[in-house]
Each structure stands twice: as C-alpha cells, then as structure tokens.
Scaffold this active site. Structure first.
Site, short mmCIF file in Angstrom:
data_model
loop_
_atom_site.label_atom_id
_atom_site.label_comp_id
_atom_site.label_asym_id
_atom_site.label_seq_id
_atom_site.Cartn_x
_atom_site.Cartn_y
_atom_site.Cartn_z
N ASP A 44 0.64 -0.81 -0.12
CA ASP A 44 0.57 0.22 0.18
C ASP A 44 0.66 1.21 0.02
O ASP A 44 0.36 2.48 -0.36
CB ASP A 44 -1.21 -0.13 1.25
N SER A 45 2.22 1.35 -0.35
CA SER A 45 3.36 2.36 -0.60
C SER A 45 2.45 2.34 -1.83
O SER A 45 3.18 3.85 -1.76
CB SER A 45 4.29 1.84 -0.39
N ASP A 83 -0.65 -6.09 0.11
CA ASP A 83 -0.91 -5.48 1.27
C ASP A 83 -2.58 -5.69 1.62
O ASP A 83 -3.96 -4.63 0.58
CB ASP A 83 -0.30 -3.98 1.72
N LYS A 111 -1.30 -9.56 2.99
CA LYS A 111 0.24 -9.46 3.78
C LYS A 111 -1.15 -8.25 4.93
O LYS A 111 -1.78 -7.69 4.19
CB LYS A 111 0.73 -8.33 3.77
N GLU A 113 -1.30 -5.64 8.50
CA GLU A 113 -0.22 -5.53 9.52
C GLU A 113 -1.75 -4.80 10.70
O GLU A 113 -2.24 -4.91 11.07
CB GLU A 113 -0.33 -3.58 9.30
N GLU A 180 9.89 -4.55 10.21
CA GLU A 180 9.42 -3.24 9.79
C GLU A 180 9.98 -2.19 10.81
O GLU A 180 9.91 -1.70 11.97
CB GLU A 180 8.93 -2.33 8.53
O1 KIV Z 1 3.62 -0.94 1.85
C1 KIV Z 1 4.49 -1.38 1.43
O2 KIV Z 1 5.48 -1.57 0.34
C2 KIV Z 1 5.59 -1.85 3.29
C3 KIV Z 1 6.74 -2.17 2.67
C4 KIV Z 1 7.54 -1.14 3.10
C5 KIV Z 1 7.19 -3.89 3.27
O3 KIV Z 1 4.65 -2.50 3.86
#
Ligand code: KIV
Length: 265
Positions: A44-45, A83, A111, A113, A180
C-alpha cells in the site's frame, strides 16, 4: 519453477536469503522476475510512491486489486503478496471478503499490518486457505498512533511485546512475518524464535530475507528524503534491469543491508 510457500520455507531452513521488492505494474514485474526476485509485494506504499499521498491511509481495496492484477500479468514465477489496506480488516467478514478480492486479482498471499490482535483474523484466513504475512514493528497504517515513522522495539517492554506477538501470530497460522524498522538484534532474535520465514526492512541482516520499496532502491524520491535503511542500487549500474539484479545478489550474499542501514536498540 514458481516460488511457493514450500520454497520459502526451505530457503529459511537452508539459510538462503529471500529477496522481496515492492512492485505495482506488469513491466516492472517482468523485470523483477528476470532479476530473480522471490516475492513481489504490491504494497500500500503505492499510495505514496504512485498516488503522491503523504501516507498509505487513502489506499482502497480497489486500488490494491487493480495493481495486483497488473503485476500478475507481468509475472511468471515470483510469489505475489498483496497488502490489505487501511481499515480493510476492520471486521472478520471484511477481512475475508477483501482478502478474497485480492486473491482473485492474482495474489498468492495477503499481508496484514498490526500486532498480536491480528491473531483472530489470521486464523480466520488461514483456515479458509489464504496464506497470511503478518507485518509487525513500524506499521505505516498506524503512523498516527506512533506519532511518525519511528523505529519500534527499542525499549525492553516493546521488544518483549514484539517477540510475544511474533510467536502468537505464528501459532495463529501466519505463513510469514515482515518486520519493519526494528533494531537488528531484536529482528535476528525473532527470526530465530519462529519457524516461518521473516523478511526485514530496516531490520538488519539477521532476518531470512529483505524487502525495499522499488522506487527507493532505484534512487527515486518524491519528497527528497531517503530512509536510513535504503540503498540506491542504481549507483554504478547501467540500467534498471542491472540494478534489480544487483539488489537480488546483494540480498543473497548478505552484503545488503550493511551496518549503515541498521538500527540499534
Ligand atoms: O507497503 C509497503 O510497501 C510495505 C513495505 C514497506 C514493506 O509494506
């Protein structure tokens, strides 16, 4: 041969490092496959590096599904990890429906968080055939709780909690962990304490693998600020393709991360 959970598990057992990179489109997915990347993370970056937001919070499940489908079209062998964005796991039902949407778009693993409280949703997904990677430490979706993008696990109490969370989430059925921005010694300790692969970003060389945001490792920055844990792999390389290969080689040879990329307690 496609990279599967079994491949990653045997990498951990054999001590062969795992190279993960973020990716958001088909062309870069094909280039990363050619470079030998093991896991492509549709992070989600993308809210920050593609959409230009100042956090990942505005990213939607539809955004994630769109970019996951783009990556899938360029992918051949690499494992695709997507994510679950901010609030997409606010309830168990939402967690399942949103994860299913990302799996249909092409993800092989989801993934999430958080911390120990993720155990219930991880168990819910794992029992229904969705492999889960739990993201601990600095979780950017909680940036407003942390009061900024800060290293986590520096105090003894935080470190104890992180160790306990990692073990609890493995027991809940997590197939992988991502740490992280945590001190290297703590990340190495957690990696030894669990039997699932642990990937680090800003977590030192003692994890089972590394991940970076692709734009960062190609030396691109919207803000002009580069986190301490990032290395610009374009330096000295003639092409993007060569930079991606240099990243994979550096992760496998454990020449990245170097001491200047690490955090101490
Ligand atoms: O969203 C993302 O790119 C991430 C990485 C920073 C691990 O979670």
């Amino acid at each position: 041969m496609p990279i599967t959970l079994t491949t990653l598990q045997s990498r951990k057992q054999n001590g062969e490092k795992i190279a993960m990179l973020t990716c958001y489109d088909a062309t870069f997915a094909a280039a990363a496959n050619a470079a030998g990347v093991d896991i492509l993370l549709i992070g989600d970056s993308l809210g920050m590096v593609l959409q230009g937001h100042d956090s990942t919070l505005p990213v939607t499940v539809a955004d994630m599904a769109y970019h996951t489908a783009c990556v899938k079209r360029g992918n051949s062998e690499t494992m695709i990890l997507a994510d679950l964005p901010f609030m997409a796991n606010a309830s168990l039902e939402q967690t399942l429906l949103n994860s299913a949407e990302l799996m249909r778009a092409g993800a092989h693993m989801i993934k999430v968080e958080g911390a120990g409280w993720l155990a219930e949703s991880i168990r819910h997904l794992a029992d229904r055939g969705i492999p889960v990677c739990a993201h601990l430490g600095l979780t950017p979706q909680a940036v407003n709780v942390f009061g900024g993008y800060k290293v986590q696990g520096r105090s003894e109490a935080q470190a104890r909690q992180l160790r306990a969370d990692a073990i609890a989430l493995e027991q809940a059925g997590a197939a992988m962990l991502l740490l992280e921005c945590v001190p290297s010694a703590l990340a190495a300790e957690v990696t030894q304490a669990v039997s699932i692969p642990v990937i680090g970003i800003g977590a030192g060389p003692g994890t089972d693998g590394q991940v970076l945001v692709m734009h960062d490792m190609l030396g691109l920055s919207l803000t002009g600020r580069t986190p301490k844990f990032v290395k610009n792999f374009m330096e000295g390389q003639p092409s993007i393709q060569a930079a991606l290969s240099a990243y994979v080689q550096a992760v496998k040879a454990v020449t990245f991360p170097a001491p200047e990329h690490e955090f101490s307690a």
